[in-house]
Design a protein around this motif. Structure first.
Motif, mmCIF file in Angstrom:
data_model
loop_
_atom_site.group_PDB
_atom_site.id
_atom_site.type_symbol
_atom_site.label_atom_id
_atom_site.label_comp_id
_atom_site.label_asym_id
_atom_site.label_seq_id
_atom_site.Cartn_x
_atom_site.Cartn_y
_atom_site.Cartn_z
ATOM 1 N N ARG A 132 41.814 20.860 18.364
ATOM 2 C CA ARG A 132 41.460 20.454 17.001
ATOM 3 C C ARG A 132 40.722 19.119 17.019
ATOM 4 O O ARG A 132 40.970 18.275 17.878
ATOM 5 C CB ARG A 132 42.729 20.325 16.137
ATOM 6 C CG ARG A 132 42.437 20.146 14.655
ATOM 7 C CD ARG A 132 43.689 20.257 13.810
ATOM 8 N NE ARG A 132 44.474 19.031 13.762
ATOM 9 C CZ ARG A 132 45.614 18.813 14.394
ATOM 10 N NH1 ARG A 132 46.131 19.749 15.172
ATOM 11 N NH2 ARG A 132 46.258 17.681 14.266
ATOM 12 N N VAL A 133 39.810 18.966 16.061
ATOM 13 C CA VAL A 133 39.109 17.697 15.876
ATOM 14 C C VAL A 133 39.221 17.306 14.406
ATOM 15 O O VAL A 133 38.811 18.061 13.520
ATOM 16 C CB VAL A 133 37.620 17.803 16.265
ATOM 17 C CG1 VAL A 133 36.905 16.482 15.982
ATOM 18 C CG2 VAL A 133 37.473 18.175 17.743
ATOM 19 N N ASN A 134 39.789 16.144 14.151
ATOM 20 C CA ASN A 134 39.838 15.602 12.801
ATOM 21 C C ASN A 134 38.684 14.625 12.610
ATOM 22 O O ASN A 134 38.248 13.965 13.557
ATOM 23 C CB ASN A 134 41.160 14.877 12.550
ATOM 24 C CG ASN A 134 42.323 15.833 12.388
ATOM 25 O OD1 ASN A 134 42.132 17.060 12.357
ATOM 26 N ND2 ASN A 134 43.520 15.303 12.287
ATOM 27 N N GLY A 135 38.213 14.542 11.382
ATOM 28 C CA GLY A 135 37.111 13.617 11.130
ATOM 29 C C GLY A 135 36.874 13.396 9.644
ATOM 30 O O GLY A 135 37.620 13.902 8.794
ATOM 31 N N GLN A 136 35.822 12.645 9.356
ATOM 32 C CA GLN A 136 35.416 12.335 7.989
ATOM 33 C C GLN A 136 34.076 13.014 7.714
ATOM 34 O O GLN A 136 33.123 12.864 8.494
ATOM 35 C CB GLN A 136 35.280 10.825 7.795
ATOM 36 C CG GLN A 136 36.572 10.039 7.982
ATOM 37 C CD GLN A 136 37.495 10.154 6.780
ATOM 38 O OE1 GLN A 136 37.042 10.340 5.653
ATOM 39 N NE2 GLN A 136 38.791 10.037 7.020
ATOM 40 N N LEU A 137 34.004 13.748 6.611
ATOM 41 C CA LEU A 137 32.757 14.383 6.205
ATOM 42 C C LEU A 137 32.203 13.664 4.982
ATOM 43 O O LEU A 137 32.864 13.595 3.943
ATOM 44 C CB LEU A 137 32.984 15.862 5.884
ATOM 45 C CG LEU A 137 31.754 16.607 5.346
ATOM 46 C CD1 LEU A 137 30.652 16.679 6.401
ATOM 47 C CD2 LEU A 137 32.127 18.008 4.869
ATOM 48 N N THR A 138 30.989 13.154 5.135
ATOM 49 C CA THR A 138 30.269 12.561 4.008
ATOM 50 C C THR A 138 29.275 13.591 3.492
ATOM 51 O O THR A 138 28.382 14.035 4.225
ATOM 52 C CB THR A 138 29.535 11.284 4.427
ATOM 53 O OG1 THR A 138 30.491 10.331 4.909
ATOM 54 C CG2 THR A 138 28.789 10.671 3.249
ATOM 55 N N LEU A 139 29.464 13.986 2.241
ATOM 56 C CA LEU A 139 28.660 15.042 1.631
ATOM 57 C C LEU A 139 28.536 14.761 0.142
ATOM 58 O O LEU A 139 29.523 14.383 -0.503
ATOM 59 C CB LEU A 139 29.335 16.407 1.871
ATOM 60 C CG LEU A 139 28.763 17.630 1.152
ATOM 61 C CD1 LEU A 139 27.381 17.974 1.692
ATOM 62 C CD2 LEU A 139 29.704 18.831 1.309
ATOM 63 N N HIS A 140 27.332 14.922 -0.382
ATOM 64 C CA HIS A 140 27.140 14.779 -1.826
ATOM 65 C C HIS A 140 27.615 13.408 -2.328
ATOM 66 O O HIS A 140 28.130 13.268 -3.436
ATOM 67 C CB HIS A 140 27.891 15.904 -2.558
ATOM 68 C CG HIS A 140 27.280 16.286 -3.871
ATOM 69 N ND1 HIS A 140 27.900 16.039 -5.072
ATOM 70 C CD2 HIS A 140 26.101 16.897 -4.170
ATOM 71 C CE1 HIS A 140 27.150 16.472 -6.062
ATOM 72 N NE2 HIS A 140 26.054 17.007 -5.544
ATOM 73 N N GLY A 141 27.467 12.393 -1.449
ATOM 74 C CA GLY A 141 27.810 11.026 -1.828
ATOM 75 C C GLY A 141 29.275 10.673 -1.746
ATOM 76 O O GLY A 141 29.670 9.571 -2.122
ATOM 77 N N LYS A 142 30.105 11.578 -1.227
ATOM 78 C CA LYS A 142 31.542 11.317 -1.123
ATOM 79 C C LYS A 142 32.020 11.594 0.306
ATOM 80 O O LYS A 142 31.459 12.431 1.004
ATOM 81 C CB LYS A 142 32.327 12.185 -2.107
ATOM 82 C CG LYS A 142 32.002 11.898 -3.572
ATOM 83 C CD LYS A 142 32.846 12.757 -4.490
ATOM 84 C CE LYS A 142 32.516 12.457 -5.950
ATOM 85 N NZ LYS A 142 32.893 11.085 -6.322
ATOM 86 N N THR A 143 33.083 10.885 0.723
ATOM 87 C CA THR A 143 33.623 11.024 2.073
ATOM 88 C C THR A 143 35.098 11.393 2.005
ATOM 89 O O THR A 143 35.892 10.694 1.366
ATOM 90 C CB THR A 143 33.454 9.721 2.873
ATOM 91 O OG1 THR A 143 32.066 9.374 2.932
ATOM 92 C CG2 THR A 143 33.990 9.877 4.293
ATOM 93 N N TYR A 144 35.450 12.502 2.660
ATOM 94 C CA TYR A 144 36.838 12.956 2.714
ATOM 95 C C TYR A 144 37.135 13.494 4.115
ATOM 96 O O TYR A 144 36.229 13.934 4.832
ATOM 97 C CB TYR A 144 37.102 14.055 1.673
ATOM 98 C CG TYR A 144 37.098 13.570 0.259
ATOM 99 C CD1 TYR A 144 38.172 12.844 -0.256
ATOM 100 C CD2 TYR A 144 36.005 13.826 -0.568
ATOM 101 C CE1 TYR A 144 38.163 12.385 -1.568
ATOM 102 C CE2 TYR A 144 35.993 13.369 -1.884
ATOM 103 C CZ TYR A 144 37.076 12.647 -2.371
ATOM 104 O OH TYR A 144 37.060 12.191 -3.659
ATOM 105 N N PRO A 145 38.413 13.498 4.503
ATOM 106 C CA PRO A 145 38.776 14.028 5.831
ATOM 107 C C PRO A 145 38.718 15.548 5.861
ATOM 108 O O PRO A 145 39.019 16.216 4.863
ATOM 109 C CB PRO A 145 40.211 13.521 6.031
ATOM 110 C CG PRO A 145 40.741 13.328 4.650
ATOM 111 C CD PRO A 145 39.575 12.903 3.809
ATOM 112 N N ILE A 146 38.338 16.085 7.016
ATOM 113 C CA ILE A 146 38.428 17.513 7.265
ATOM 114 C C ILE A 146 38.940 17.714 8.690
ATOM 115 O O ILE A 146 38.900 16.796 9.512
ATOM 116 C CB ILE A 146 37.087 18.254 7.067
ATOM 117 C CG1 ILE A 146 36.058 17.813 8.105
ATOM 118 C CG2 ILE A 146 36.557 18.081 5.667
ATOM 119 C CD1 ILE A 146 34.812 18.688 8.101
ATOM 120 N N SER A 147 39.397 18.914 8.971
ATOM 121 C CA SER A 147 39.914 19.239 10.297
ATOM 122 C C SER A 147 39.206 20.480 10.817
ATOM 123 O O SER A 147 39.097 21.490 10.112
ATOM 124 C CB SER A 147 41.420 19.483 10.234
ATOM 125 O OG SER A 147 41.945 19.733 11.522
#
Length: 204
Positions: A132-147
């Motif tokens: 698994r890789v956890n990270g931060q996705l910046t999309l549409h001007g917002k940043t949230y964690p995804i896995s």
């Protein structure tokens, strides 16, 4: 009254303490090899259900970025830059709709970015596998964690390139409403995007 004199420690003592610490930090950080993402072999495919009918599929292409990877220390990092206008569903009209202001809004937010925060490996001591890789996705001007769940990840020498190449396949489910992409949610266009991610990177 005699004043107590505090003599400073010689600078060479600080140097003798600091240099080994710096060397340890450098050794740990320099162990990971550097790889460049191959845009021709890296893409993010998605599937989205439209109004309870069969799912529409598409993808983002021409993805660029960097990978740092050291399997022995299980230290890794990946950064991906995703051009929104590379979106392609095979339907030009739907492409235009998805990249327009009601959905991904490529004009206002031309790029998305994924930056890993932690990699997880299994407990196999002889041949640890990425799970698994956890990270931060910046999309549409917002940043949230995804896995991202790793279904495959390995490195080997590419005979045509004559250098080591790492490749992996990952899956994830993205709730687009978290990134304020809400169009038609209440009318049957599912909020969840099921992602299949293929990454390939060549050692520098």
């Amino acid at each position: 009254m005699r004043l107590l004199s505090i003599r400073p420690k010689p600078s060479h003592i600080y140097s003798s303490l600091t240099i080994p610490l710096l060397l340890v930090g450098t050794a740990n950080s320099s162990q990971a090899a550097s790889y460049a993402i191959n845009p021709a072999s890296t893409h993010i495919r998605f599937a989205i259900e439209r109004f309870k009918s069969s799912a529409t599929t598409g993808g983002f292409y021409n993805i660029k970025g960097q990978l740092q990877y050291d399997p022995s220390l299980q230290t890794s990092d990946i950064s991906l830059i995703i051009p929104i206008d590379s979106l392609n569903t095979g339907n030009p009209s739907f492409n235009k709709s998805l990249t327009g202001p009601d959905f991904f809004d490529a004009k206002t937010f031309p790029l998305a970015q994924f930056k890993s925060t932690k990699w997880y490996f299994d407990q196999d001591r002889t041949n640890p596998q990425l799970i698994r890789v956890n990270g931060q996705l910046t999309l549409h001007g917002k940043t949230y964690p995804i896995s991202l769940t790793a279904t495959k990840f390995e490195c080997d020498t590419n005979p045509s390139l004559k250098k080591e190449v790492c490749g992996g396949n990952f899956t994830a489910t993205l709730d687009r409403t978290k990134w304020n992409i809400n169009k038609f949610v209440w009318f049957g266009l599912t909020k969840n995007l099921n992602l299949n991610i293929k990454v390939e990177a060549a050692r520098q």
